[in-house]
Design a protein around this motif. Sequence first.
Motif, PDB file in Angstrom:
ATOM      1  N   THR A   1     -18.034   9.703   1.530  1.00 19.14           N
ATOM      2  CA  THR A   1     -16.797   9.272   1.167  1.00 19.14           C
ATOM      3  C   THR A   1     -15.324   9.332   2.023  1.00 19.14           C
ATOM      4  O   THR A   1     -15.423  10.237   2.511  1.00 19.14           O
ATOM      5  CB  THR A   1     -16.389   9.555  -0.358  1.00 19.14           C
ATOM      6  N   TYR A   2     -14.531   8.259   1.879  1.00 17.62           N
ATOM      7  CA  TYR A   2     -13.561   8.410   2.609  1.00 17.62           C
ATOM      8  C   TYR A   2     -12.379   7.520   1.814  1.00 17.62           C
ATOM      9  O   TYR A   2     -12.619   6.438   1.365  1.00 17.62           O
ATOM     10  CB  TYR A   2     -13.887   7.606   3.992  1.00 17.62           C
ATOM     11  N   SER A   3     -11.398   8.189   1.562  1.00 13.50           N
ATOM     12  CA  SER A   3     -10.292   7.401   0.702  1.00 13.50           C
ATOM     13  C   SER A   3      -9.045   7.785   1.303  1.00 13.50           C
ATOM     14  O   SER A   3      -8.707   8.929   1.649  1.00 13.50           O
ATOM     15  CB  SER A   3     -10.311   7.964  -0.764  1.00 13.50           C
ATOM     16  N   VAL A   4      -8.113   7.027   1.253  1.00 17.59           N
ATOM     17  CA  VAL A   4      -6.649   7.082   1.667  1.00 17.59           C
ATOM     18  C   VAL A   4      -5.497   6.386   0.681  1.00 17.59           C
ATOM     19  O   VAL A   4      -5.783   5.288   0.088  1.00 17.59           O
ATOM     20  CB  VAL A   4      -6.483   6.527   3.001  1.00 17.59           C
ATOM     21  N   GLY A   5      -4.456   7.211   0.457  1.00 15.23           N
ATOM     22  CA  GLY A   5      -3.535   6.827  -0.266  1.00 15.23           C
ATOM     23  C   GLY A   5      -2.237   6.265   0.907  1.00 15.23           C
ATOM     24  O   GLY A   5      -1.929   7.257   1.790  1.00 15.23           O
ATOM     25  N   PHE A   6      -1.497   5.432   0.599  1.00 16.49           N
ATOM     26  CA  PHE A   6      -0.518   4.832   1.473  1.00 16.49           C
ATOM     27  C   PHE A   6       0.645   5.342   1.314  1.00 16.49           C
ATOM     28  O   PHE A   6       1.123   5.152  -0.180  1.00 16.49           O
ATOM     29  CB  PHE A   6      -0.457   3.354   1.734  1.00 16.49           C
ATOM     30  N   LYS A   7       1.423   6.089   1.929  1.00 18.53           N
ATOM     31  CA  LYS A   7       2.632   6.638   1.529  1.00 18.53           C
ATOM     32  C   LYS A   7       3.918   6.165   2.136  1.00 18.53           C
ATOM     33  O   LYS A   7       5.157   6.333   1.540  1.00 18.53           O
ATOM     34  CB  LYS A   7       2.624   8.314   1.970  1.00 18.53           C
ATOM     35  N   GLY A   8       3.800   5.709   3.270  1.00 20.81           N
ATOM     36  CA  GLY A   8       5.236   5.195   3.938  1.00 20.81           C
ATOM     37  C   GLY A   8       4.721   3.862   4.785  1.00 20.81           C
ATOM     38  O   GLY A   8       3.608   3.518   5.018  1.00 20.81           O
ATOM     39  N   ILE A   9       5.821   3.275   5.298  1.00 17.25           N
ATOM     40  CA  ILE A   9       5.509   1.937   5.841  1.00 17.25           C
ATOM     41  C   ILE A   9       5.630   2.293   7.403  1.00 17.25           C
ATOM     42  O   ILE A   9       6.698   2.969   8.032  1.00 17.25           O
ATOM     43  CB  ILE A   9       6.674   1.020   5.586  1.00 17.25           C
ATOM     44  N   ALA A  10       4.757   1.793   8.080  1.00 13.17           N
ATOM     45  CA  ALA A  10       4.865   1.990   9.834  1.00 13.17           C
ATOM     46  C   ALA A  10       4.909   0.781  10.396  1.00 13.17           C
ATOM     47  O   ALA A  10       4.793  -0.442   9.825  1.00 13.17           O
ATOM     48  CB  ALA A  10       3.314   2.337  10.429  1.00 13.17           C
ATOM     49  N   LYS A  11       5.904   0.923  11.497  1.00 12.31           N
ATOM     50  CA  LYS A  11       6.460  -0.374  12.015  1.00 12.31           C
ATOM     51  C   LYS A  11       6.158  -0.328  13.569  1.00 12.31           C
ATOM     52  O   LYS A  11       5.815   0.589  14.132  1.00 12.31           O
ATOM     53  CB  LYS A  11       7.873  -0.461  12.029  1.00 12.31           C
ATOM     54  N   PRO A  12       6.293  -1.542  14.158  1.00 12.19           N
ATOM     55  CA  PRO A  12       6.262  -1.653  15.587  1.00 12.19           C
ATOM     56  C   PRO A  12       7.222  -0.538  16.139  1.00 12.19           C
ATOM     57  O   PRO A  12       8.222  -0.407  15.689  1.00 12.19           O
ATOM     58  CB  PRO A  12       6.547  -3.159  15.890  1.00 12.19           C
ATOM     59  N   ASP A  13       6.652   0.014  17.312  1.00 10.45           N
ATOM     60  CA  ASP A  13       7.204   0.993  17.990  1.00 10.45           C
ATOM     61  C   ASP A  13       6.867   2.314  17.638  1.00 10.45           C
ATOM     62  O   ASP A  13       7.241   3.424  18.171  1.00 10.45           O
ATOM     63  CB  ASP A  13       8.954   0.849  18.291  1.00 10.45           C
ATOM     64  N   ASP A  14       6.520   2.466  16.242  1.00  9.83           N
ATOM     65  CA  ASP A  14       5.918   3.817  15.751  1.00  9.83           C
ATOM     66  C   ASP A  14       4.832   4.323  16.577  1.00  9.83           C
ATOM     67  O   ASP A  14       4.031   3.752  16.898  1.00  9.83           O
ATOM     68  CB  ASP A  14       5.757   3.869  14.378  1.00  9.83           C
ATOM     69  N   ILE A  15       4.923   5.631  16.900  1.00 12.12           N
ATOM     70  CA  ILE A  15       3.819   6.500  17.579  1.00 12.12           C
ATOM     71  C   ILE A  15       3.256   7.242  16.320  1.00 12.12           C
ATOM     72  O   ILE A  15       3.625   8.150  15.759  1.00 12.12           O
ATOM     73  CB  ILE A  15       4.385   7.324  18.596  1.00 12.12           C
ATOM     74  N   LEU A  16       2.049   6.831  16.089  1.00 16.27           N
ATOM     75  CA  LEU A  16       1.372   7.471  14.956  1.00 16.27           C
ATOM     76  C   LEU A  16       0.586   8.686  15.289  1.00 16.27           C
ATOM     77  O   LEU A  16      -0.292   8.357  16.469  1.00 16.27           O
ATOM     78  CB  LEU A  16       0.427   6.633  14.060  1.00 16.27           C
ATOM     79  N   THR A  17       0.179   9.735  14.567  1.00 14.53           N
ATOM     80  CA  THR A  17      -0.711  10.871  15.116  1.00 14.53           C
ATOM     81  C   THR A  17      -1.858  11.072  13.711  1.00 14.53           C
ATOM     82  O   THR A  17      -1.021  11.074  12.666  1.00 14.53           O
ATOM     83  CB  THR A  17      -0.015  12.152  15.306  1.00 14.53           C
TER      84      THR A  17
END
Lengths: 148, 136
Positions: free
Chosen positions: B80-96
């Motif tokens: 199983t794999y589940s995710v809740g979305f907490k915030g908005i990511a925008k162009p130029d954001d660097i995600l880790t």
Amino acid sequence: MLDSSYQGKSLGSYTFEIERGKIKELCLAIGDTNPLFFDKEYAQKEGYKDIPTPLTFPTVINFWGNPDIWNQMIKVGIDIKRLLHGKEEYEYLATLYPGDVVKGDTVVETMRSSTAMDMVTFKTTYTRGEEVVVIAKMTIVVPQGGEK
Amino acid sequence: MISFENITEGFELPSLKKEPITQLQLIRYAGASGDFNQIHTVPEYAKQAGLPGTIAHGMLSMGILAQMITNWVSPKQIKTYSVGFKGIAKPDDILTAKGFVKKKYENENGKFIECKVSVEDQNGEAKADGKVIIKF
């Protein structure tokens, strides 16, 4: 405003044939370079019969298999201009491969309205022949107070 | 190959730092996923919807987390794999993408670990978090 008569109701079904190119395209968009999703020989060495689908591939089946999804959301009363994706959940019961034909059956599992938000969870059961392969739940949230 | 025996609760999954999000990536993701909501691709539409500009698909964050997970273990091990979305990511954001082993357990169905996973931007702001159950 949500139409609560849809609670528990089926929104119908659709089929989608998994294509190698769509797997590659999804991985390229994500920036996932894992050879498992690109290279059949590599995948076979890893114990797969072909390249498997990546974990979020059910979203491809959902949108490409069911382009009517936006109208369905409007029908149940979701303001699609302001919706947010709240949650996405997958249960994997089998590995999916290119060439598999998958049928999706969607039901409106829960609908909730509060002073803060509307919330709808769509549950889609994906089958390959008689076998259930993935169960997916998508929760959509619409914050209240924005009716313009 | 990761072995169940060597994993301990609290073990940190190898994290994954991505290149900055680009507008082109969101266009590609729209085409790949089939989610053509224009808040992800058309700046004027996003502004009309009350956003500062285009925003990334939540599913892109989930896909990045999935990339980290399947860099570590094989996809067929994921139950199983589940995710809740907490915030908005925008162009130029660097995600880790990050994760750790929350629980290790065995039952009549086999050996499992439960991991907590999360995605944050360059300022440490959470974009998504979730849970994955892996079978050994």
